[in-house]
Design a protein around this motif. Sequence first.
Motif, PDB file in Angstrom:
ATOM      1  N   LEU A 172      -5.018   6.411   2.388  1.00 25.56           N
ATOM      2  CA  LEU A 172      -4.561   6.901   3.423  1.00 25.56           C
ATOM      3  C   LEU A 172      -2.933   7.233   3.421  1.00 25.56           C
ATOM      4  CD1 LEU A 172      -4.775   7.480   6.690  1.00 25.56           C
ATOM      5  CD2 LEU A 172      -4.407   5.111   7.223  1.00 25.56           C
ATOM      6  N   CYS A 173      -2.421   6.317   2.627  1.00 28.74           N
ATOM      7  CA  CYS A 173      -0.676   6.558   2.778  1.00 28.74           C
ATOM      8  C   CYS A 173      -0.514   7.773   1.673  1.00 28.74           C
ATOM      9  CB  CYS A 173      -0.024   5.111   2.046  1.00 28.74           C
ATOM     10  SG  CYS A 173      -0.355   3.909   2.888  1.00 28.74           S
ATOM     11  N   PHE A 174      -1.312   8.028   0.799  1.00 32.17           N
ATOM     12  CA  PHE A 174      -1.096   9.176  -0.179  1.00 32.17           C
ATOM     13  C   PHE A 174      -0.824  10.437   0.656  1.00 32.17           C
ATOM     14  CE2 PHE A 174      -2.362  12.772  -2.530  1.00 32.17           C
ATOM     15  CZ  PHE A 174      -1.943  12.649  -3.679  1.00 32.17           C
ATOM     16  N   PHE A 175      -1.521  10.707   1.811  1.00 33.05           N
ATOM     17  CA  PHE A 175      -1.104  11.828   2.676  1.00 33.05           C
ATOM     18  C   PHE A 175       0.456  11.847   3.228  1.00 33.05           C
ATOM     19  CE2 PHE A 175      -5.738  11.311   2.787  1.00 33.05           C
ATOM     20  CZ  PHE A 175      -6.018  12.593   2.386  1.00 33.05           C
ATOM     21  N   ALA A 176       0.881  10.659   3.318  1.00 35.80           N
ATOM     22  CA  ALA A 176       2.180  10.441   3.925  1.00 35.80           C
ATOM     23  C   ALA A 176       3.196  11.069   2.960  1.00 35.80           C
ATOM     24  CB  ALA A 176       2.647   9.107   3.988  1.00 35.80           C
ATOM     25  N   PHE A 177       2.815  11.170   1.648  1.00 41.08           N
ATOM     26  CA  PHE A 177       3.837  11.671   0.594  1.00 41.08           C
ATOM     27  C   PHE A 177       3.686  13.229   0.243  1.00 41.08           C
ATOM     28  CE2 PHE A 177       3.777   7.102  -0.024  1.00 41.08           C
ATOM     29  CZ  PHE A 177       5.016   6.854  -0.145  1.00 41.08           C
ATOM     30  N   ILE A 178       2.681  13.801   0.830  1.00 42.03           N
ATOM     31  CA  ILE A 178       2.462  15.299   0.562  1.00 42.03           C
ATOM     32  C   ILE A 178       3.691  16.189   1.462  1.00 42.03           C
ATOM     33  CG2 ILE A 178       1.225  17.401   1.307  1.00 42.03           C
ATOM     34  CD1 ILE A 178      -1.450  15.633   1.065  1.00 42.03           C
TER      35      ILE A 178
ATOM     36  N   ALA B   2       0.706  -1.216   0.076  1.00 39.71           N
ATOM     37  CA  ALA B   2       0.111  -0.074  -0.132  1.00 39.71           C
ATOM     38  C   ALA B   2       0.785   1.156  -0.077  1.00 39.71           C
ATOM     39  CB  ALA B   2      -1.118  -0.010   1.216  1.00 39.71           C
ATOM     40  N   PHE B   3       1.859   1.164   0.655  1.00 40.20           N
ATOM     41  CA  PHE B   3       2.601   2.470   0.724  1.00 40.20           C
ATOM     42  C   PHE B   3       3.510   2.617  -0.505  1.00 40.20           C
ATOM     43  CE2 PHE B   3       2.882   2.268   5.680  1.00 40.20           C
ATOM     44  CZ  PHE B   3       2.776   3.785   5.733  1.00 40.20           C
ATOM     45  N   LEU B   4       3.990   1.555  -1.186  1.00 36.38           N
ATOM     46  CA  LEU B   4       4.729   1.522  -2.297  1.00 36.38           C
ATOM     47  C   LEU B   4       3.717   2.233  -3.613  1.00 36.38           C
ATOM     48  CD1 LEU B   4       7.094  -1.395  -2.147  1.00 36.38           C
ATOM     49  CD2 LEU B   4       7.643   1.036  -1.750  1.00 36.38           C
ATOM     50  N   LEU B   5       2.423   1.567  -3.625  1.00 36.22           N
ATOM     51  CA  LEU B   5       1.552   1.926  -4.468  1.00 36.22           C
ATOM     52  C   LEU B   5       1.260   3.518  -4.249  1.00 36.22           C
ATOM     53  CD1 LEU B   5      -0.579  -1.228  -4.825  1.00 36.22           C
ATOM     54  CD2 LEU B   5       1.068  -0.437  -6.439  1.00 36.22           C
ATOM     55  N   ALA B   6       1.029   3.954  -2.942  1.00 38.87           N
ATOM     56  CA  ALA B   6       0.740   5.257  -2.580  1.00 38.87           C
ATOM     57  C   ALA B   6       1.812   6.321  -3.361  1.00 38.87           C
ATOM     58  CB  ALA B   6       0.511   5.554  -1.108  1.00 38.87           C
TER      59      ALA B   6
END
Length: 395
Positions: free
Chosen positions: A191-197, A45-49
């Motif tokens: 959810l993970c997408f926000f980790a890359f902002i 999930a993290f890598l796909l995000a």
Amino acid sequence: MTEVLKRRLGLGLLTAYGVGVMVGAGIYVLVGAVVGQAGLWAPLAFLLAGLVALPSALVYAELATRMPEAAGEVAFIERGFASTALGLVAGLAIVLAGTISGAAVLRGGAGYLGALVPVPEPWLIVALGLVLVTVAAVGVLESMVFAAVLTVIEVGGLLAVCAVGLAAGPAADWTAPAAPDWPGVAAAISLCFFAFIGFDNIENMAEEVRDPTRTLPRAILLALAVTAVLYGLVSLAAVRAVPHAALAASERPLALLWETATGRSAAFLSAIAVFAAVNGVLAQIVMAARVLFGLGRRAGWLGAFHHAHPRFGTPVLATLLVGTALIGAALALPVAALAEATAVVLLAVFVLVNIAAIRIKRRAPAAPFRVPGFVPWAGLVAAALALVAAGGAFG
């Protein structure tokens, strides 16, 4: 005073700045929430995000080479929509979002520090805030070196956690994995997408970067790649060593991972969380001040902020205003609730920037760094879906 910032930054410091912004303190709690959604597939999930965030990162990389200036997003939106007013509104929203986000992180960092130092939280908030405002005002190179040191400490702590998790005996959920819950994985990606902002902060340093047309795209993409790999490793160690239900229920998932894997106290992670928070606050002060500096170029009533100190080469007045507002917000406002709304603001800006990129590329295809035409469309779809998800979560 001068209207020119000093170009003192290279690829290494700029990349470290981006990694520090994206990693931040969120990884210390986010892993548990993602495991709760995706279980064993949290690393995927993290890598796909990260891949979902990649189109917008590529768009920022291209536009930053076209318009390498402070308040880059303002310039992108202004040119794409041929509207100074829309760019100004977006810029003010970014300054406000950065200030509130930094205030929330400052309060959280003071809370962690209060567990280590017997000083009342309001005094810690003021002391930390004043130190960081001073660092940000004294010089961009000094700020970035300080941020890079903090990033190294953060990443070192996370790698130590990864090492013990990957070396520990596997949990039952790892040796007898459940079937993947693909709707849960999809929810975890959102959810993970926000980790890359945070990669968007990099382009706001453009006027202080040596050779920005070469350095900015590399820094943005390197920071995104390093962060994705780090998130993947941390989550892999967590799902391997700790029962997934325990991770999902914990407010301190990485501390739980360390304690499960080693049998020892994870108190040192509280200290690292303080460093992560300090890094996040410094990044927001530096970013918001640069956006305010760029806005001063466009709006007469903000013109006082479009000045750099002749000795320090930084926008001192903008830095002082942002820092004072940030400390005040940390002391007085319900920043936890307001900080959630900053994600909606930033995603709305992502939507506008991707639309602007589509329009700019149609009018002027050539660029120092150019991505295929489908990339901003992919970034627009990803940002719009994340915006809808964020609106539903925070609404």
